[in-house]
Design an enzyme around this catalytic site. Structure first.
Site, PDB file in Angstrom:
ATOM      1  N   LYS A 187       0.914  -1.371   0.205  1.00  0.00           N
ATOM      2  CA  LYS A 187      -0.057  -0.018  -0.005  1.00  0.00           C
ATOM      3  C   LYS A 187       0.816   1.293  -0.053  1.00  0.00           C
ATOM      4  O   LYS A 187       0.578   2.124  -0.791  1.00  0.00           O
ATOM      5  CB  LYS A 187      -0.978   0.009   1.214  1.00  0.00           C
ATOM      6  CG  LYS A 187      -1.852  -1.063   1.399  1.00  0.00           C
ATOM      7  CD  LYS A 187      -2.917  -0.954   2.508  1.00  0.00           C
ATOM      8  CE  LYS A 187      -2.133  -0.855   3.943  1.00  0.00           C
ATOM      9  NZ  LYS A 187      -1.435  -1.888   4.405  1.00  0.00           N
ATOM     10  N   ARG A 218       0.386  -7.920  14.002  1.00  0.00           N
ATOM     11  CA  ARG A 218      -0.103  -7.217  13.061  1.00  0.00           C
ATOM     12  C   ARG A 218      -0.770  -7.808  12.082  1.00  0.00           C
ATOM     13  O   ARG A 218      -1.841  -7.454  11.681  1.00  0.00           O
ATOM     14  CB  ARG A 218       1.063  -6.245  12.464  1.00  0.00           C
ATOM     15  CG  ARG A 218       1.567  -5.019  13.179  1.00  0.00           C
ATOM     16  CD  ARG A 218       2.836  -4.320  13.172  1.00  0.00           C
ATOM     17  NE  ARG A 218       2.835  -3.917  11.602  1.00  0.00           N
ATOM     18  CZ  ARG A 218       3.768  -3.807  10.737  1.00  0.00           C
ATOM     19  NH1 ARG A 218       5.121  -4.325  11.321  1.00  0.00           N
ATOM     20  NH2 ARG A 218       4.067  -3.160   9.748  1.00  0.00           N
ATOM     21  N   ARG A 262      11.745   0.298  10.165  1.00  0.00           N
ATOM     22  CA  ARG A 262      10.482   0.844  11.316  1.00  0.00           C
ATOM     23  C   ARG A 262      10.914  -0.114  12.641  1.00  0.00           C
ATOM     24  O   ARG A 262      10.901  -1.286  12.493  1.00  0.00           O
ATOM     25  CB  ARG A 262       9.097   0.405  10.437  1.00  0.00           C
ATOM     26  CG  ARG A 262       8.700   1.727   9.618  1.00  0.00           C
ATOM     27  CD  ARG A 262       7.443   1.457   8.841  1.00  0.00           C
ATOM     28  NE  ARG A 262       6.416   0.785   9.503  1.00  0.00           N
ATOM     29  CZ  ARG A 262       5.270   0.655   9.197  1.00  0.00           C
ATOM     30  NH1 ARG A 262       4.891   1.059   7.797  1.00  0.00           N
ATOM     31  NH2 ARG A 262       4.452  -0.073  10.089  1.00  0.00           N
ATOM     32  N   ARG A 314      12.004  -4.673   5.007  1.00  0.00           N
ATOM     33  CA  ARG A 314      11.528  -3.455   4.237  1.00  0.00           C
ATOM     34  C   ARG A 314      12.626  -2.191   4.839  1.00  0.00           C
ATOM     35  O   ARG A 314      12.766  -2.077   6.249  1.00  0.00           O
ATOM     36  CB  ARG A 314      10.044  -3.178   4.812  1.00  0.00           C
ATOM     37  CG  ARG A 314       9.679  -1.615   4.517  1.00  0.00           C
ATOM     38  CD  ARG A 314       8.208  -1.536   4.718  1.00  0.00           C
ATOM     39  NE  ARG A 314       7.492  -1.871   5.931  1.00  0.00           N
ATOM     40  CZ  ARG A 314       6.105  -1.845   6.110  1.00  0.00           C
ATOM     41  NH1 ARG A 314       5.373  -1.519   5.071  1.00  0.00           N
ATOM     42  NH2 ARG A 314       5.723  -1.942   7.110  1.00  0.00           N
ATOM     43  N   ARG A 343      -9.032   0.798   9.071  1.00  0.00           N
ATOM     44  CA  ARG A 343      -8.532  -0.520   9.744  1.00  0.00           C
ATOM     45  C   ARG A 343      -9.631  -1.466  10.088  1.00  0.00           C
ATOM     46  O   ARG A 343      -9.244  -2.738  10.488  1.00  0.00           O
ATOM     47  CB  ARG A 343      -7.367  -0.288  10.357  1.00  0.00           C
ATOM     48  CG  ARG A 343      -5.858  -0.464   9.841  1.00  0.00           C
ATOM     49  CD  ARG A 343      -5.103  -1.109  10.177  1.00  0.00           C
ATOM     50  NE  ARG A 343      -3.703  -1.314  10.204  1.00  0.00           N
ATOM     51  CZ  ARG A 343      -2.854  -0.517   9.711  1.00  0.00           C
ATOM     52  NH1 ARG A 343      -2.989   0.560   9.033  1.00  0.00           N
ATOM     53  NH2 ARG A 343      -1.687  -1.004   9.765  1.00  0.00           N
TER      54      ARG A 343
HETATM   55  P1  AMP Z   1       1.125   1.192   9.168  1.00  0.00           P
HETATM   56  O1  AMP Z   1       2.187   2.130   8.638  1.00  0.00           O
HETATM   57  O2  AMP Z   1      -0.048   1.363   8.320  1.00  0.00           O
HETATM   58  O3  AMP Z   1       1.549  -0.315   8.963  1.00  0.00           O
HETATM   59  O4  AMP Z   1       0.647   1.398  10.615  1.00  0.00           O
HETATM   60  C1  AMP Z   1       1.506   1.163  11.802  1.00  0.00           C
HETATM   61  C2  AMP Z   1       0.924   1.069  12.968  1.00  0.00           C
HETATM   62  O5  AMP Z   1       0.182   2.516  13.234  1.00  0.00           O
HETATM   63  C3  AMP Z   1      -0.176   0.059  12.953  1.00  0.00           C
HETATM   64  O6  AMP Z   1       0.442  -1.233  13.470  1.00  0.00           O
HETATM   65  C4  AMP Z   1      -1.129   0.593  14.164  1.00  0.00           C
HETATM   66  O7  AMP Z   1      -0.459   0.410  15.179  1.00  0.00           O
HETATM   67  C5  AMP Z   1      -1.149   2.096  13.826  1.00  0.00           C
HETATM   68  N1  AMP Z   1      -2.076   2.374  12.881  1.00  0.00           N
HETATM   69  C6  AMP Z   1      -2.111   2.908  11.835  1.00  0.00           C
HETATM   70  N2  AMP Z   1      -3.186   3.148  10.958  1.00  0.00           N
HETATM   71  C7  AMP Z   1      -4.136   2.779  12.093  1.00  0.00           C
HETATM   72  C8  AMP Z   1      -5.548   3.004  11.860  1.00  0.00           C
HETATM   73  N3  AMP Z   1      -6.206   3.290  10.778  1.00  0.00           N
HETATM   74  N4  AMP Z   1      -6.183   2.208  12.902  1.00  0.00           N
HETATM   75  C9  AMP Z   1      -5.436   2.192  14.221  1.00  0.00           C
HETATM   76  N5  AMP Z   1      -4.201   2.064  14.219  1.00  0.00           N
HETATM   77  C10 AMP Z   1      -3.544   2.200  13.358  1.00  0.00           C
END
Ligand code: AMP
Length: 215
Positions: free
Chosen positions: A13, A171, A160, A127, A88
């Site tokens: 994404k 996750r 990250r 990554r 999410r």
């Molecule tokens: P991502 O970069 O999208 O993989 O997000 C990293 C982390 O941020 C996730 O594992 C969640 O802890 C938090 N996070 C990101 N987007 C959301 C969302 N829409 N709702 C809740 N937590 C989020």
């Protein structure tokens, strides 16, 4: 063009979002990026979000919905956006729908990047992201020309904090339990377009672009 990129962590994404945002001149809005910026800035919101993020759990709906509400009201989002990592869960999707209904600007399409579960772990552990431009590499699958350095802007690449095996496992579980039900949610609205998220990055961009052009 008001769109969502849907998919498991590591499905591409972010990679596709960066490229498509440039191509269509609309912002990529990633709740993960917004939350990481808040954590780095040490803001109250960042402090609240950090524990959940470190554990690979979801940050509260209230926080992320608030972030999205503010961000999509920004000037650069008036012609549309690509949402990456939001919604999410069903509650977030419903909140988004009602917010956009109030604005008279409903979502136009959702693209699911479909990647086999077994491939996601390798993608996530390898990554690396550019600190400056957000470009994404993978030390196993698509390394930068010089280790640790971005090909396009020479920025420093970082891993990250939540891309470690233990957090990744959680996750992926959270994705299956809470996020995957969105596939049915958007299918029921006839907004879901599913494409294979494997293979050549440019071909995937072309496939998503064809969907964007059709909506
Ligand atoms: P991502 O970069 O999208 O993989 O997000 C990293 C982390 O941020 C996730 O594992 C969640 O802890 C938090 N996070 C990101 N987007 C959301 C969302 N829409 N709702 C809740 N937590 C989020």
């Amino acid at each position: 063009m008001r769109t969502v990129l849907l998919g498991a962590p590591g499905s591409g994404k972010g990679t596709q979002g960066v490229v498509l945002a440039k191509k269509y001149d609309i912002p990529q809005i990633s709740t993960g990026d917004l939350l990481r910026a808040a954590v780095s800035a040490g803001s109250e919101l960042g402090k609240k979000a950090k524990t959940a993020m470190d554990a690979g759990a979801l940050v509260s709906d209230e926080i992320v919905i608030g972030l999205i509400r503010e961000r999509i009201a920004d000037d650069d989002a008036k012609n549309g956006y690509i949402l990456d990592g939001f919604p999410r869960n069903i509650a977030q999707a419903e909140a988004l729908d009602s917010m956009l209904k109030e604005m008279g600007q409903p979502l136009q399409g959702v693209v699911l990047l479909d990647v086999a579960f077994e491939e996601l772990m390798q993608r996530l552990t390898g990554r690396r992201t550019c600190k400056d431009c957000g470009a994404i590499y993978n030390v196993h699958l698509s390394p930068s020309k010089t280790a640790g350095q971005c090909d396009s802007c020479n920025g420093e690449l970082f891993q990250r904090a939540d891309d470690n095996e233990e957090t990744i496992g959680n996750r992926l579980k959270v994705y299956q339990e809470q996020t995957a039900p969105l596939i049915g949610y958007y299918q029921a609205q006839s907004k879901l377009h599913s494409i294979a998220g494997t293979g050549d990055i440019d071909s995937i961009t072309t496939a998503v672009g064809a969907i964007f052009d059709s909506i």
